[in-house]
Design a protein around this motif. Structure first.
Motif, short mmCIF file in Angstrom:
data_model
loop_
_atom_site.label_atom_id
_atom_site.label_comp_id
_atom_site.label_asym_id
_atom_site.label_seq_id
_atom_site.Cartn_x
_atom_site.Cartn_y
_atom_site.Cartn_z
N ASP A 22 0.84 -1.20 0.00
CA ASP A 22 0.00 0.00 0.00
C ASP A 22 0.87 1.25 0.00
O ASP A 22 2.02 1.23 0.43
N ASP A 23 0.29 2.38 -0.47
CA ASP A 23 0.95 3.67 -0.29
C ASP A 23 1.09 3.89 1.22
O ASP A 23 0.10 3.84 1.95
N PRO A 24 2.28 4.11 1.74
CA PRO A 24 2.47 4.10 3.19
C PRO A 24 1.68 5.15 3.94
O PRO A 24 1.13 4.87 5.00
N THR A 369 3.14 12.76 8.86
CA THR A 369 3.34 13.36 7.53
C THR A 369 2.00 13.48 6.82
O THR A 369 1.66 14.54 6.27
N GLY A 370 1.22 12.40 6.86
CA GLY A 370 -0.10 12.43 6.22
C GLY A 370 -1.06 13.39 6.90
O GLY A 370 -1.84 14.08 6.24
N ALA A 372 -0.33 16.13 8.50
CA ALA A 372 0.02 17.52 8.19
C ALA A 372 -0.61 17.94 6.87
O ALA A 372 -1.19 19.03 6.75
N THR A 373 -0.52 17.08 5.88
CA THR A 373 -1.11 17.38 4.57
C THR A 373 -2.62 17.39 4.64
O THR A 373 -3.28 18.28 4.08
N ALA A 374 -3.19 16.42 5.35
CA ALA A 374 -4.66 16.34 5.43
C ALA A 374 -5.24 17.54 6.16
O ALA A 374 -6.28 18.11 5.76
N ALA A 375 -4.61 17.97 7.26
CA ALA A 375 -5.11 19.11 8.02
C ALA A 375 -5.05 20.40 7.22
O ALA A 375 -5.94 21.25 7.31
N ALA A 376 -3.99 20.52 6.39
CA ALA A 376 -3.80 21.76 5.64
C ALA A 376 -4.67 21.82 4.38
O ALA A 376 -4.99 22.91 3.91
#
Length: 380
Positions: A22-24, A369-370, A372-376
């Motif tokens: 899977d995509d990590p 990491t995920g 941070a991107t999801a929140a933004a």
């Protein structure tokens, strides 16, 4: 035994990990978030069922009050704060530590969040939250339906304040059920108290800004974002999780969480500013344009005034009492939306840089990491 009951009899060591191939980032978030949210909701449901029964024993009239309080906690919500607290804890302890001992502490953050939301809705006179009537509106409707005397709106606001206060007390009670050493719980409580103080400070600055917009600036708007949102949404929950894991204050992980949490928390609020004007109400659960309608001095609006040409500034002032759509268009024309998007991207980059050198569990690193991107980049 009391802790097992409060934790909803959750006995898993940790949520199931992602499958091979899977995509990590997506795999870690998908694998862990559902199980974690379920565990938090089970903990809250078990705890609130007992607390509501206690309130009903005081007086039969407490039924609707207790039900509204319980509904405010359990209806909707993404469990963002407990999620960041979990990864703050998991980043320190790794993947083999048992979850149930700290689960009441993670769930307590959702009660604290409900306290803040209910009070915030009263202060902002908001009518909807998560696509449903806000607590004070629902209570006013109950007042009318019951045929009570007096002002329904005043009644709704007064009882909503009590519901918020009750959620604050409930949060304290649930936090005490965490099964961690007493000396560590003292440090956890210190972090928790700091989170609450900073939340109140940010909320006061938010109220002050609405009543004194002429003295506001981009810097002050960002200060509100830092204390009203970044602190208790991301930064303090991460540090709260680290405290639950027994990480000392001078550990490099604390420094990394502090930097990451501030950056992601500010990005979260900046995205919220944009969604408050340009978001889809069906996705956000709130009407679009409330901030513009009230003249709330958000970073977006402060930047629009700072970047506007003299003609654009005049147009903004003239449109302030008119169409929200017109005002939203003028704000975009100043370049403020583009600048806010740049600020969000800069903060995500800074957050990821903070993680790069952090001594954090690899699965937690991937999840953070995920997140941070999801929140933004969220749309709700």
């Amino acid at each position: 035994m009391a802790n097992d009951a409060v934790a909803g009899n959750v006995t898993r060591v940790a949520p199931t990990g992602p499958g091979d191939g899977d995509d990590p980032v997506r795999a870690v978030l998908a694998a862990y978030t559902h199980d974690l949210v379920t565990a938090v909701d089970e903990t809250l449901d078990t705890f609130l069922t007992a607390e509501v029964d206690t309130l009903n024993d005081i007086d039969t009239s407490m039924g609707s009050f207790a039900a509204t309080a319980r509904e405010a906690v359990l209806t909707g919500g993404k469990r963002i704060r407990s999620t960041f607290a979990y990864w703050g804890w998991r980043g320190a302890v790794g993947g083999t530590a048992a979850l149930p001992p700290v689960l009441p502490a993670l769930a307590a953050l959702e009660l604290l969040h409900t306290f803040a939301l209910v009070h915030d809705d009263v202060m902002d006179a908001s009518t909807t939250r998560r696509g449903r009537p806000t607590a004070h509106v629902a209570l006013a409707e109950q007042h009318v339906a019951a045929g009570h005397r007096g002002d329904p709106g005043r009644f709704g606001e007064a009882v909503a304040v009590l519901i918020g206060d009750l959620c604050m007390v409930w949060a304290d009670q649930l936090l005490a059920h965490a099964s961690v050493p007493s000396t560590r719980l003292f440090e956890v409580r210190r972090c928790y108290d700091q989170m609450r103080v900073e939340t109140v400070a940010g909320q006061y600055l938010d109220v002050l800004g609405e009543n004194d917009p002429a003295s506001w600036s981009v810097d002050r708007a960002l200060r509100v974002a830092r204390y009203k949102t970044a602190s208790y949404t991301v930064q303090r929950p991460l540090l709260f999780g680290a405290c639950l894991a027994g990480v000392p204050a001078d550990d490099p992980l604390v420094s990394a969480y502090t930097r990451y949490g501030l950056a992601v928390g500010e990005a979260f609020q900046l995205r919220d500013d944009l969604l408050g004007v340009y978001g889809d109400p069906a996705a956000t659960g709130k009407p679009a344009g409330d901030d513009l309608r009230t003249g709330k001095p958000t970073t977006l609006l402060m930047l629009a005034r700072e970047l506007a040409t003299p003609a654009q500034l005049t147009a903004l002032e003239r449109a302030a009492d008119g169409s929200v759509d017109t005002l939203a268009g003028l704000v975009a024309e100043t370049g403020a939306v583009t600048r806010v998007e740049q600020m969000i991207a800069e903060r995500v980059s800074d957050a990821l840089a903070a993680l790069d050198a952090a001594p954090v569990d690899q699965t937690a690193r991937t999840a953070l990491t995920g997140l941070a991107t999801a929140a933004a980049n969220r749309r709700a």
